[in-house]
Design a protein around this motif. Structure first.
Motif, PDB file in Angstrom:
ATOM      1  N   VAL A  30      22.650  43.262  13.302  1.00  0.00           N
ATOM      2  CA  VAL A  30      22.539  42.649  14.630  1.00  0.00           C
ATOM      3  C   VAL A  30      22.781  41.147  14.608  1.00  0.00           C
ATOM      4  CG1 VAL A  30      21.038  44.419  15.597  1.00  0.00           C
ATOM      5  CG2 VAL A  30      20.036  42.525  14.309  1.00  0.00           C
ATOM      6  N   ASP A  31      22.722  40.528  13.433  1.00  0.00           N
ATOM      7  CA  ASP A  31      22.910  39.079  13.344  1.00  0.00           C
ATOM      8  C   ASP A  31      24.306  38.709  12.851  1.00  0.00           C
ATOM      9  OD1 ASP A  31      20.241  38.661  14.104  1.00  0.00           O
ATOM     10  OD2 ASP A  31      19.551  38.861  12.037  1.00  0.00           O
ATOM     11  N   LEU A  40      20.845  49.269  20.886  1.00  0.00           N
ATOM     12  CA  LEU A  40      20.816  47.889  21.341  1.00  0.00           C
ATOM     13  C   LEU A  40      20.662  47.843  22.850  1.00  0.00           C
ATOM     14  CD1 LEU A  40      23.765  46.319  19.287  1.00  0.00           C
ATOM     15  CD2 LEU A  40      21.381  46.645  18.596  1.00  0.00           C
ATOM     16  N   ASP A  41      20.001  46.794  23.334  1.00  0.00           N
ATOM     17  CA  ASP A  41      19.913  46.605  24.774  1.00  0.00           C
ATOM     18  C   ASP A  41      21.159  45.868  25.268  1.00  0.00           C
ATOM     19  OD1 ASP A  41      19.606  43.876  24.236  1.00  0.00           O
ATOM     20  OD2 ASP A  41      17.448  43.856  24.664  1.00  0.00           O
ATOM     21  N   ARG A  99      20.224  43.168  21.542  1.00  0.00           N
ATOM     22  CA  ARG A  99      18.996  43.143  20.754  1.00  0.00           C
ATOM     23  C   ARG A  99      18.574  44.571  20.411  1.00  0.00           C
ATOM     24  NH1 ARG A  99      15.770  39.501  25.046  1.00  0.00           N
ATOM     25  NH2 ARG A  99      16.324  41.395  26.198  1.00  0.00           N
ATOM     26  N   ARG A 129      21.714  42.902  25.911  1.00  0.00           N
ATOM     27  CA  ARG A 129      21.937  41.600  25.283  1.00  0.00           C
ATOM     28  C   ARG A 129      22.234  41.717  23.785  1.00  0.00           C
ATOM     29  NH1 ARG A 129      17.323  37.679  28.073  1.00  0.00           N
ATOM     30  NH2 ARG A 129      17.966  38.022  30.248  1.00  0.00           N
TER      31      ARG A 129
END
Length: 269
Positions: free
Chosen positions: A204-205, A254-255, A259, A257
């Motif tokens: 995610v990063d 993931l949402d 996240r 955004r």
């Protein structure tokens, strides 16, 4: 995934026919041997979501089974023998996309005791590590830039014969590779089914130029606005149930955004 990578263009006169107004069944185009997405025993999460749709429509659920290789769309959806593909990436031009019903991300799979805990492909920790990757998928180039030694697995296969992602996971288990970077639904499903289970690290990063997260829609024929509207309404009304099914199968979600929604996505199903 069905990420629908490599599915053939299937345009033409068939797509110009009038939209079906009556549905005697929910007719799904699917791969019969493609867990965790679908199989003929109905054990995949796309099978489960299709069952939810059929119940909502109040009609029986039927399938047209075909390996998801080149020509899948042409030989199923565009022949009008079925009416929906359960998992296609947003923006896939050879179908009409519904609204997304989930968003997921490529993930790193490593042994539970591994010191490789990267959440981005540019992490120096990848240097010199042997990492399994399915050929031609987005993580390949960034991993090479990071100095990883790539162990490749074929992308386009007949799922009745080969299971490259399962092979990649087995290589992590046996120690032939230090880890694997795989599409999230596949990574989460197979990581949780090892004994002991493997560690799942959603990327995610990531700060590389690779696209690692995708919004997944349902694919239907072009020129069917009423069918699209019904499916979009179904997704909206049943999103919590859909999320619960996906989480049960270990899919990192993931949402809007980007996240992580379900931090325990790699847990047992």
């Amino acid at each position: 995934m069905a990420l629908a990578v490599g599915l053939a263009f299937a345009g033409g006169a068939l797509a110009e026919l009038p939209e079906r107004q009556q549905r005697e069944a929910l007719r799904v185009c699917a791969d019969g041997n493609n867990l965790p997405f679908s199989n003929q025993a109905g054990e995949g999460f796309e099978n489960r979501i299709a069952e939810l749709m059929a119940d909502d429509l109040g009609v029986p659920l039927t399938y047209v089974w075909a390996p998801q290789v080149m020509g899948f769309v042409r030989n199923t959806l565009e022949l009008r023998v079925c009416d929906v593909i359960m998992g296609t990436p947003a923006g896939y031009e050879f179908v009409q996309n519904t609204n997304p019903y989930y968003r997921s991300v490529y993930s790193l799979v490593v042994p539970e005791d591994s010191d490789l805990v990267a959440t981005r492909l540019s992490d120096p920790a990848f240097e010199g590590r042997r990492i399994g990757v399915v050929a031609e998928t987005p993580p390949t180039v960034p991993l090479r830039r990071s100095g990883a030694r790539i162990q490749g697995y074929p992308l386009m296969v007949d799922t009745r014969v080969r299971a490259p992602v399962r092979d990649a996971i087995e290589d992590v288990v046996s120690g032939n590779t230090d880890g694997a970077v795989l599409w999230g639904p596949l990574a989460g499903y197979y990581a949780a089914r090892q004994d002991p289970s493997l560690k799942l690290i959603p990327l995610v990063d990531d700060d590389s130029d690779a696209t690692l997260d995708y919004r997944i829609t349902m694919g239907i024929r072009h020129g069917e606005p009423h069918w699209k509207d019904w499916i979009n309404d179904f997704i909206d009304r049943h999103q919590e149930e859909i999320d619960a099914i996906l989480t049960e199968y270990g899919v990192p979600l993931l949402d809007r955004r980007g996240r992580l929604l379900n931090a325990q996505a790699g847990g047992d199903t």
